[in-house]
Each structure stands twice: as C-alpha cells, then as structure tokens.
Enzyme design. Structure first.
Site, short mmCIF file in Angstrom:
data_model
loop_
_atom_site.label_atom_id
_atom_site.label_comp_id
_atom_site.label_asym_id
_atom_site.label_seq_id
_atom_site.Cartn_x
_atom_site.Cartn_y
_atom_site.Cartn_z
N LYS A 73 -40.33 -4.34 -2.88
CA LYS A 73 -39.25 -4.07 -1.90
C LYS A 73 -39.76 -3.73 -0.50
O LYS A 73 -39.11 -4.07 0.48
CB LYS A 73 -38.34 -2.94 -2.42
CG LYS A 73 -37.40 -3.42 -3.51
CD LYS A 73 -36.41 -2.36 -3.93
CE LYS A 73 -35.54 -2.88 -5.05
NZ LYS A 73 -34.51 -1.94 -5.46
N ASP A 109 -28.92 -2.14 -1.48
CA ASP A 109 -28.99 -1.03 -2.43
C ASP A 109 -28.26 0.21 -1.91
O ASP A 109 -27.57 0.90 -2.66
CB ASP A 109 -30.45 -0.61 -2.67
CG ASP A 109 -31.17 -1.51 -3.66
OD1 ASP A 109 -30.51 -2.14 -4.49
OD2 ASP A 109 -32.41 -1.57 -3.58
#
Ligand code: ATR
Length: 290
Positions: A73, A109
């Site tokens: 990420k 997210d």
C-alpha cells in the site's frame, strides 16, 4: 449476467501477497455480474521484490484498474503517476485507476472506514477521542480519515513505540488542531485509560487466528463506554470484539469497511455504483461459510 470473456473484456484485479484469503475477487465479480458489465476481476499475487516489474506489466497489458493490499500500500507510491489528495495524505494507496495513460492512486480505505463506523456503530468522528491500535498502513488510512472527519484527539498505541511516534509526528504537521499522543499497548490493560476514548480501532493483524492482545481483560473494560472496531473480519468476532461485546460496548468488524472501500473503488473503475448492499452480503455469506 456478465458476458463471456472475449477479446473485449476489460481486466481489473488486486495485487498483494498473500492473496489466497482475499474476498475482493468474490465481491467485485458479483457486482460486475449483477450489472452485466464486460469486466473480470483477477487476483495477481506479487512479491515485494517484483512490485516495479508487476506495475509495468499491468500497465503494458492495459489493465483498467486494480486494488492494492498488504504489503504494497505504501511501497507502490513511487510507481504511480499521480495521487488523489486522500492517498497523498494517508501515504497509502489501496485503489489504482488508469486515466488515459496515467496510473492514479486513490485511498478508499479511509472513506470506507467512515461509512462502516456510521452504518455499523452509528459513530461520527466529529469531536471524538479515538484510540488507534497499530501504526502501519491501515492505521495511516484510519488516521487520515478520522482527522479529516473532525476527531479532536487521536492516540496511537503500537508495539513498536518509535513507529507510533513517527506516525503522529507526520500527522501532527497536517492536523494542527488535533491533540495527538502515542502510548504503549499496555493501555489495553487499564480501564482508567480506556475510559478516556469514544472509539478504539484495531488496525493490526492481532485477532486473525483468534489471537488476542496481552493484558486486555474484563477488568480493563469494566465501566468503559467506548465503541470497539476491529478491521479484522475473519474470524467475524475476534477475542478483542468478544470481550467488548460481553461488557456491553458497541462492536463492529471490518467487513463493512471492506465492502464500502470496494464500492468506491468499483465506481472509480466503471463509473457505476454496485447494487446497494450486494458486496456486503457476499462477504457475510463467505465469512459464515468458513
Ligand atoms: P498494514 O499495512 O496492514 O497496517 P503493516 O504496515 O505491516 O500492515 O503494520 C502492521 C501493524 O500491526 C503494526 O502496527 C504492527 O506493530 P509493530 O509496528 O510493532 O510491528 C502491528 N502488529 C502486527 N502483529 C502484532 C502483534 N502480534 N502484536 C501487536 N501488534 C502487532
């Protein structure tokens, strides 16, 4: 029904390592199927040492978009052409969209977490005092979203205190009205400490395989009114959530966040919203079946 795969089918996917337990292919293919879209969503296991090659390859193969998960990420950022403001702030990307010839990184997210906190715990971050367990990529996304959402105080508890200090050092420079603290995970042993928070979020992998935090026990939660959120969703009720639940606290696992971040990613790629509730119901069925 989704058309059969042909020379016109557009490819979406997820990169990460390991991917064997990922539920993203299931929920995205279900949504593509429900809307009859000529796309397919494929898992691409990529080890950290081959990340650069993999991105180049995906770009050459004309991928339309993809998700990014552990451990890429943050590592993916240098390989992208542009970042959204949310991804820039979090320093983490979970969704990539091809826009013309550019790969653009997004962080869905954080928004997914806020949706899930609202739907599953009726929790709004405005004015809240939050304790975040963990200081990795998942914690960064949570911190950015809660900071943007108006939390007044954010405390980060991590096994490695130095990492917690680094994280709050970075965000203190961005959100200058928020009170930041770092603390050891022993905070979980003390009801006196836990009483100060409105929300406790686990962003670590503790809880997968039914593991629990050392020192977190009935006595540390007695009289505590915080809500407890666990980003872990398999098992659906971790020991962390179970303890909070039996002491009367509001609890929710990360399934809602997984579904909500997925819905936003899907809209980036296809320009369409998946049918309401479909992704979450796929996930609930999959988790129950395990
Ligand atoms: P992610 O991107 O999912 O956040 P990560 O960047 O590898 O993954 O971060 C994992 C987090 O879980 C870290 O905060 C890690 O703590 P350390 O920084 O001390 O390593 C935390 N973590 C993982 N296993 C843990 C355990 N058994 N006990 C406590 N914390 C743990």
């Amino acid at each position: 029904m989704k058309p059969a795969i042909s020379g016109l089918t557009k490819v979406l996917g997820i990169i990460g390592s390991p991917l064997s337990h990922s539920l993203s292919p299931l929920m995205h293919n279900a949504a593509l199927d429900a809307l009859g879209l000529d796309y397919v969503y494929v898992p691409f296991p990529v080890s950290p040492d081959r990340l650069g090659e993999a991105i180049q390859g995906l770009k050459s193969l004309g991928i339309v978009g993809f998700n990014v998960t552990i451990p890429h990420k943050s590592a993916i950022i240098p390989y992208l052409d542009r970042l959204s403001p949310e991804a820039e702030l979090a320093g983490a990307v979970n969704t990539v969209n091809r826009e013309g010839d550019l790969l653009v990184g997004y962080n869905t997210d954080g928004a997914g977490l806020l949706v899930s906190l609202k739907e599953d715990l009726a929790f709004e971050p405005g004015g809240a005092k939050v304790l975040i367990l963990g200081a990795g990529g998942a914690a960064r996304g949570a911190l950015a979203a809660l900071g943007n959402g108006g939390a007044v105080s954010i405390t980060v508890a991590n096994r490695n205190r130095e990492k917690a200090n680094e994280l709050i050092g970075h965000f203190a420079g961005v959100f200058n009205k928020i009170e930041f603290h770092s603390i050891s995970l022993e905070v979980l042993s003390s009801a006196e400490h836990l009483q100060r928070f409105d929300l406790v979020i686990n962003t670590t992998s503790v809880g997968m395989d039914n593991t629990s935090f050392n020192g977190f026990s009935g006595s540390s939660i007695k009289g505590v009114s915080a809500s407890f959120y666990d980003m872990v969703y398999a098992p659906p009720i971790t020991p962390f959530l179970e303890l909070a639940r039996i002491h009367g606290c509001g609890t929710a696992n990360g399934l809602g966040m997984l579904a909500a971040q997925g819905e936003i990613a899907f809209s980036h790629w296809t320009g369409l919203a998946p049918p309401g509730g479909l992704m979450k119901s796929c996930l609930l069925t999959a988790v129950k079946g395990n």
